[in-house]
Design a protein around this motif. Sequence first.
Motif, PDB file in Angstrom:
ATOM      1  N   PRO A  97       0.798  -1.227   0.000  1.00  0.00           N
ATOM      2  CA  PRO A  97       0.000   0.000   0.000  1.00  0.00           C
ATOM      3  C   PRO A  97       0.830   1.277   0.000  1.00  0.00           C
ATOM      4  N   ASP A  98       2.089   1.205   0.438  1.00  0.00           N
ATOM      5  CA  ASP A  98       2.938   2.393   0.460  1.00  0.00           C
ATOM      6  C   ASP A  98       3.814   2.503  -0.784  1.00  0.00           C
ATOM      7  N   ALA A  99       3.477   1.756  -1.833  1.00  0.00           N
ATOM      8  CA  ALA A  99       4.285   1.743  -3.050  1.00  0.00           C
ATOM      9  C   ALA A  99       4.337   3.136  -3.676  1.00  0.00           C
ATOM     10  N   ALA A 100       5.550   3.577  -4.028  1.00  0.00           N
ATOM     11  CA  ALA A 100       5.749   4.838  -4.748  1.00  0.00           C
ATOM     12  C   ALA A 100       6.016   4.585  -6.219  1.00  0.00           C
ATOM     13  N   LEU A 101       6.686   3.457  -6.506  1.00  0.00           N
ATOM     14  CA  LEU A 101       6.974   3.091  -7.897  1.00  0.00           C
ATOM     15  C   LEU A 101       5.849   2.176  -8.381  1.00  0.00           C
ATOM     16  N   THR A 102       4.752   2.797  -8.795  1.00  0.00           N
ATOM     17  CA  THR A 102       3.571   2.060  -9.236  1.00  0.00           C
ATOM     18  C   THR A 102       3.623   1.830 -10.743  1.00  0.00           C
ATOM     19  N   GLN A 103       2.638   1.079 -11.250  1.00  0.00           N
ATOM     20  CA  GLN A 103       2.562   0.873 -12.692  1.00  0.00           C
ATOM     21  C   GLN A 103       2.330   2.192 -13.422  1.00  0.00           C
ATOM     22  N   ASP A 104       1.508   3.068 -12.864  1.00  0.00           N
ATOM     23  CA  ASP A 104       1.266   4.370 -13.496  1.00  0.00           C
ATOM     24  C   ASP A 104       2.555   5.184 -13.581  1.00  0.00           C
ATOM     25  N   VAL A 105       3.348   5.142 -12.512  1.00  0.00           N
ATOM     26  CA  VAL A 105       4.613   5.865 -12.503  1.00  0.00           C
ATOM     27  C   VAL A 105       5.564   5.276 -13.548  1.00  0.00           C
ATOM     28  N   ALA A 106       5.637   3.945 -13.601  1.00  0.00           N
ATOM     29  CA  ALA A 106       6.507   3.287 -14.579  1.00  0.00           C
ATOM     30  C   ALA A 106       6.070   3.615 -16.006  1.00  0.00           C
ATOM     31  N   GLN A 107       4.754   3.669 -16.227  1.00  0.00           N
ATOM     32  CA  GLN A 107       4.243   4.002 -17.559  1.00  0.00           C
ATOM     33  C   GLN A 107       4.644   5.433 -17.943  1.00  0.00           C
ATOM     34  N   THR A 108       4.542   6.335 -17.002  1.00  0.00           N
ATOM     35  CA  THR A 108       4.937   7.719 -17.261  1.00  0.00           C
ATOM     36  C   THR A 108       6.427   7.820 -17.560  1.00  0.00           C
ATOM     37  N   LEU A 109       7.230   7.095 -16.795  1.00  0.00           N
ATOM     38  CA  LEU A 109       8.680   7.120 -17.017  1.00  0.00           C
ATOM     39  C   LEU A 109       9.044   6.503 -18.368  1.00  0.00           C
TER      40      LEU A 109
ATOM     41  N   GLU B 252      16.869  15.670 -16.216  1.00  0.00           N
ATOM     42  CA  GLU B 252      16.107  16.077 -17.402  1.00  0.00           C
ATOM     43  C   GLU B 252      14.951  15.115 -17.655  1.00  0.00           C
ATOM     44  N   LEU B 253      15.230  13.834 -17.536  1.00  0.00           N
ATOM     45  CA  LEU B 253      14.193  12.823 -17.764  1.00  0.00           C
ATOM     46  C   LEU B 253      13.063  12.959 -16.743  1.00  0.00           C
ATOM     47  N   LEU B 254      13.420  13.152 -15.489  1.00  0.00           N
ATOM     48  CA  LEU B 254      12.401  13.265 -14.449  1.00  0.00           C
ATOM     49  C   LEU B 254      11.559  14.525 -14.618  1.00  0.00           C
ATOM     50  N   LEU B 255      12.170  15.594 -15.125  1.00  0.00           N
ATOM     51  CA  LEU B 255      11.405  16.805 -15.405  1.00  0.00           C
ATOM     52  C   LEU B 255      10.402  16.554 -16.535  1.00  0.00           C
ATOM     53  N   LEU B 256      10.846  15.800 -17.553  1.00  0.00           N
ATOM     54  CA  LEU B 256       9.923  15.413 -18.622  1.00  0.00           C
ATOM     55  C   LEU B 256       8.753  14.618 -18.062  1.00  0.00           C
ATOM     56  N   ALA B 257       9.079  13.660 -17.179  1.00  0.00           N
ATOM     57  CA  ALA B 257       8.031  12.814 -16.598  1.00  0.00           C
ATOM     58  C   ALA B 257       7.066  13.642 -15.758  1.00  0.00           C
ATOM     59  N   GLN B 258       7.612  14.621 -15.041  1.00  0.00           N
ATOM     60  CA  GLN B 258       6.778  15.448 -14.178  1.00  0.00           C
ATOM     61  C   GLN B 258       5.713  16.202 -14.973  1.00  0.00           C
ATOM     62  N   ASN B 259       6.045  16.580 -16.203  1.00  0.00           N
ATOM     63  CA  ASN B 259       5.152  17.393 -17.017  1.00  0.00           C
ATOM     64  C   ASN B 259       4.430  16.606 -18.105  1.00  0.00           C
TER      65      ASN B 259
END
Length: 503
Positions: free
Chosen positions: A19-31, A136-143
């Motif tokens: 339940p405390d997962a931060a690296l979820t499937q949605d996050v992986a898809q965005t990355l 740079e990659l994480l900024l792309l993911a953020q937006n």
Amino acid sequence: MDFKKLKSGSDVRGVAVGPDAALTQDVAQTLGAAFARYVAQKYGKPAGEVSIALGRDSRVSGPELLAAAARGVAGEGACAVDYGMCTTPAMYMAILTEGFAPDGSIMVTASHHPWKLNGLKFFTREGGLGFHELDELLLLAQNLRPGQTAETGEITSRPFLPTYCQRLKSLIRNAIDPDVQKPLLGLHVVVDAGNGAGGFYASMLEDLGAWIEGSQFLEPDGRFPNHVPNPENPEAMASVAAAVKRVGADLGVIFDADCDRAAIVDDTGKEINRNRLIAMISVILLEEMPGATIVTDSVTSSGLSDFIREWGGEHYRYKRGYRNVIDEAVRLNAAGINCPLAIETSGHAALRDNHFLDDGMYLVTVLLIKAMQLKQQGKTLGALLEGLREPVESAEIRLPVRCEDFAGAAKQIIERVLEYASEHAQWHVAPDNREGVRISFDVDGELNSAWFLLRLSVHDPVMPLNAESDVPGGVKAVLQKLLEALAGEEELDLSPLREALKA
């Protein structure tokens, strides 16, 4: 979601189960989507012409995260190629391999960390993303959110490990005898994969004639039920050492979960990791390239420096962090300095002959070739370490920094320790100090027989403190001196140092 919070050095990492997962499937898809866009921009190609390969280690969250990242790639219109179970080094080698050659690759792994964690490593033709490139990659993911484009790329599956395995086989055959199909005949090797991705290495060695009785934990199991897959872990090293002694093998090899780090044990069960591992591969390279420079991280021992010099080499200490060490070795070579190796005490080793890729399996293969050559001469691999002076005592302590700007506070603390050292003649500042502050002392009449290194952690609000001594009592002697120097530092928690002095 703040994607910057997932940054861990030059990788992305976080809890991926529960339940405390931060690296979820949605996050992986965005990355995955962000990386496809990053690669397209980097090489000036339309997304529809970009291909991204994806692989994973054995972690239970790996298949779902890989599939999610692949959906993100395809959602940008790029082609996603699922390599399935793989190793981190193989995911970069695929980019350089004819017939594969994706524009970039993603490895789903959290290395040796607990099974509930997972992460992503990113590669382009230039190698793994550096610290600033990941920003740079994480900024792309953020937006960015998946599904912003109308295009959908293809998702296909194709194994790469057999090709990577064949490359290692060719390396062994060419080094020992190109005309012999089983060049390792007569060599007994125990392989411990720690239930990670490296179990195939045992069958590869067997195909080349090696005897692999005693090999253990070869089957992938993402919960790592037998021991932590970590070449620095004492229990893991004790396990493979016991297996080697039980079956009377010539050597044992052990990998972390994604095989970018490794260590070995010799025929007596002696652990060859950290300084010993650096010394052993250094000897092999210096035999071929006298005068070469060996780049290591900052916490290596004084005995290792002397050993490398005695073999005719130059020891170049640099900052902790495998990307730091590798990048510095690349820079030195570009400046005309012969530097064939960048290696951390953690087991990350990158050889110039292998594109400066930190590949534990490649490192072990080079050592295994040497073991076979020495056995044919009636010698053992352990003989290469004759003359290596090892510390009598050592300690590693982590001192928490108690303020929000921990990096700035740590920098000021280091400057004050350096100032203190300049005022005390018995404090000898290391001439090759490139991280934090390294001070040596004369103890019991022995010159420079003990030292400490105080630095800022790569990731955490702590100051790691390493100390070693070549004489009994030297570690406590230098730690006491440091405690006196740090007495007025209110932003540094000195209780772990005081506890170490009481022990």
